[in-house]
Design a protein around this motif. Structure first.
Motif, PDB file in Angstrom:
ATOM      1  N   GLU A  14       0.849  -1.191   0.000  1.00  0.00           N
ATOM      2  CA  GLU A  14       0.000   0.000   0.000  1.00  0.00           C
ATOM      3  C   GLU A  14       0.884   1.240   0.000  1.00  0.00           C
ATOM      4  O   GLU A  14       1.949   1.250   0.610  1.00  0.00           O
ATOM      5  N   GLU A  15       0.434   2.275  -0.699  1.00  0.00           N
ATOM      6  CA  GLU A  15       1.197   3.523  -0.890  1.00  0.00           C
ATOM      7  C   GLU A  15       2.589   3.214  -1.465  1.00  0.00           C
ATOM      8  O   GLU A  15       3.615   3.603  -0.914  1.00  0.00           O
ATOM      9  N   ARG A  31      -0.368   1.377  -5.887  1.00  0.00           N
ATOM     10  CA  ARG A  31      -1.440   0.957  -4.987  1.00  0.00           C
ATOM     11  C   ARG A  31      -1.529   2.040  -3.915  1.00  0.00           C
ATOM     12  O   ARG A  31      -0.526   2.360  -3.257  1.00  0.00           O
ATOM     13  N   SER A  32      -2.714   2.614  -3.766  1.00  0.00           N
ATOM     14  CA  SER A  32      -2.872   3.720  -2.820  1.00  0.00           C
ATOM     15  C   SER A  32      -3.007   3.180  -1.401  1.00  0.00           C
ATOM     16  O   SER A  32      -3.141   1.967  -1.181  1.00  0.00           O
ATOM     17  N   LEU A  33      -3.026   4.103  -0.458  1.00  0.00           N
ATOM     18  CA  LEU A  33      -3.184   3.726   0.946  1.00  0.00           C
ATOM     19  C   LEU A  33      -4.529   3.041   1.178  1.00  0.00           C
ATOM     20  O   LEU A  33      -4.686   2.195   2.060  1.00  0.00           O
ATOM     21  N   GLU A  34      -5.506   3.401   0.352  1.00  0.00           N
ATOM     22  CA  GLU A  34      -6.845   2.803   0.474  1.00  0.00           C
ATOM     23  C   GLU A  34      -6.924   1.460  -0.252  1.00  0.00           C
ATOM     24  O   GLU A  34      -7.945   0.790  -0.230  1.00  0.00           O
ATOM     25  N   GLY A  35      -5.854   1.084  -0.951  1.00  0.00           N
ATOM     26  CA  GLY A  35      -5.839  -0.196  -1.647  1.00  0.00           C
ATOM     27  C   GLY A  35      -6.275  -0.106  -3.095  1.00  0.00           C
ATOM     28  O   GLY A  35      -6.310  -1.117  -3.802  1.00  0.00           O
ATOM     29  N   ASP A  36      -6.613   1.103  -3.579  1.00  0.00           N
ATOM     30  CA  ASP A  36      -6.991   1.257  -4.986  1.00  0.00           C
ATOM     31  C   ASP A  36      -5.740   1.196  -5.861  1.00  0.00           C
ATOM     32  O   ASP A  36      -4.640   1.531  -5.422  1.00  0.00           O
ATOM     33  N   ASP A  58       0.567  10.012  -0.382  1.00  0.00           N
ATOM     34  CA  ASP A  58      -0.841  10.307  -0.644  1.00  0.00           C
ATOM     35  C   ASP A  58      -1.143  10.009  -2.122  1.00  0.00           C
ATOM     36  O   ASP A  58      -0.974   8.891  -2.547  1.00  0.00           O
ATOM     37  N   GLU A  59      -1.515  11.057  -2.891  1.00  0.00           N
ATOM     38  CA  GLU A  59      -1.867  10.812  -4.300  1.00  0.00           C
ATOM     39  C   GLU A  59      -0.731  11.199  -5.239  1.00  0.00           C
ATOM     40  O   GLU A  59      -0.940  11.313  -6.449  1.00  0.00           O
TER      41      GLU A  59
END
Lengths: 102, 366
Positions: A14-15, A31-36, A58-59
């Motif tokens: 993640e991230e 892969r973002s912190l939210e898992g997207d 972050d993004e």
């Protein structure tokens, strides 16, 4: 346009970001912190450095060579020395695999 | 004159001369550089951003600037004023360089506006156009000490020792920096600046040059109206009387090291220095490490050094040791401009990247 298998979801923390080479092209898959999951061209638009060595916050993805930043979700150039946006590609999770549409 | 002398004597360090084309032709421009191996998980931890260290250091820096500046003015006419202005001068005219540098990379703070704010303040203090120098420094990282490509080569060969000594009192650098700001403020960029600043950024460079020049003009007017040196000692002057520490640190970065190589272990120097200088310099004494991994913040450079030191030449043990080696090399370069220090790698290190080196290194060096 075709969905291409990249790796297992757990292969990217993640991230974080990995490099994905396909044919003669290279991509950065995130892969973002939210898992997207997200995908962009793999090379910085400033000096053609692989973004996969950079830092995901972050993004944003920060280029490892000159610290230029992009929003990896939109491709927008956020910080000099990058001026040109990064091309983005659709990405999805299919089962436990990540796929990108290139 | 030896063959090496003939090769190096006429080198053109501008970015618009034949050396630039030659560097491109040799594959030295925008090339792949050597990197020590650091597992991704560890590198992510080293790259992690935080405001804590830079918040603390910036509050302390600004606090000390205000304290020493105010005491210098209040005690004007006494010997104490000299002492406080000496301290103020270094805090302004030397510490500004490292703040400019780290905030320019965007690594000092996690919060972007803090990086930008300190970057602009420090750019003014060090008399650098914040836009032009952002791009200049990007090029310095792309093509570090590649002749004809790097606009920030501080020691050109053969070294002019008088010029290097004068740098410690800001001469002629402050004059040329002010002149360049003046030229920018008139709406013009130099040939080198046009080489590395993209068109979309040139208007901003002119705007910020005008802001800087406007502040300097206002300072001179206040000094004339009050008929006092104090305004000039507080603003602008420290770039001359307080820059010695910046120069002391800056010359060590690459002085006496190789040109035209693609391995930072050959063209940069890491030096172990005292804690006060490390604070003023924000750990840029770990210069090989910084160039190899510029996304690692200054506060994590000691940890990065510890992680990769087995792959790096042993650092110089002190400023004196570094200068002893560097001055010896610079004196030798006056006779043999092709000479460069060739650092010794520990047994644990991977070999230097030998495929593209300057002549002396390629020939085995001395």
């Amino acid at each position: 346009m075709a969905w291409v298998d990249v790796c297992a979801v757990d292969d990217i923390e993640e991230e974080d970001v990995i490099r994905f080479d396909h044919g003669e092209r290279t991509f950065a898959v995130y892969r973002s912190l939210e898992g997207d999951v997200f995908a962009t061209d793999g090379l910085c638009t400033h000096e053609q450095v692989h973004l996969a060595g950079g830092l995901v916050m972050d993004e944003t993805i920060e280029c490892p060579k000159h610290n230029g930043r992009f929003n990896y979700q939109t491709g927008a150039a956020l910080r000099a020395p990058v001026c040109e946006a990064l091309r983005t590609y659709p990405a999805r999770v299919s089962g436990d695999r990540i796929e990108i549409d290139i | 004159m030896t063959v090496m002398d003939q090769t190096f004597a006429d080198r053109d360090y501008s970015l618009t001369g034949p050396e630039s084309d030659a560097a491109v032709a040799k594959g030295l421009a925008s090339a792949d550089w050597y990197h020590s191996d650091v597992p991704r998980k560890e590198m992510k931890a080293l790259m992690r951003r935080s405001d804590a260290a830079a918040d603390r250091d910036t509050v302390l820096w600004i606090g000390l600037l205000v304290l020493t500046g105010c005491l210098g003015v209040l005690l004007w006419g006494t010997g104490w004023a000299v002492l406080f202005f000496a301290a103020y001068g270094v805090l302004y005219g030397s510490a500004c360089d490292s703040r400019w540098h780290e905030c320019g990379h965007g690594t000092a703070f996690k919060t972007e506006w803090k990086n930008d704010a300190v970057y602009h303040i420090a750019s003014f203090m060090v008399m650098r156009n914040p836009i032009a120098w952002r791009w200049s420094h990007a090029r310095h990282h792309t093509d570090t000490i590649i002749v004809g490509r790097d606009p920030e080569i501080a020691v050109m060969r053969p070294p002019d020792m008088v010029k290097l000594v004068l740098k410690f009192v800001g001469l002629p650098d402050a004059y040329f920096d002010l002149k360049r700001l003046g030229v920018n403020a008139l709406g013009r960029l130099t040939a080198d600046e046009l080489e590395f600043i993209p068109e979309s950024e040139r208007g901003k460079a002119v705007y910020w040059a005008r802001v800087h020049v406007g502040i300097y003009v206002a300072t001179v007017v206040v000094a004339l109206v009050t008929w006092s040196w104090a305004p000039l000692l507080l603003i602008g002057g420290p770039r001359i009387y307080g820059c010695w520490h910046m120069v002391l640190m800056g010359l060590m970065q690459h002085g006496g090291m190789a040109e035209d190589v693609l391995d930072h272990r050959l063209n940069s120097r890491t030096v172990l220095i005292n804690p006060v200088s490390r604070w003023l310099y924000w750990n840029m004494n770990y210069h090989v490490e910084h160039h190899m991994f510029p996304m690692v913040p200054y506060h994590a450079l000691p940890a990065l050094h510890a992680r990769i030191k087995g792959d790096l030449p042993a650092p110089d043990r002190s400023i004196v040791a570094a200068y002893r080696a560097m001055i010896g090399a610079l004196l030798r370069q006056q006779r043999e401009p092709g000479y460069a220090i060739r650092p010794v790698l520990p047994a644990t290190a991977r070999a230097f990247r030998e495929d593209l080196h300057d002549l002396d290194v390629a020939r085995g060096g001395a």
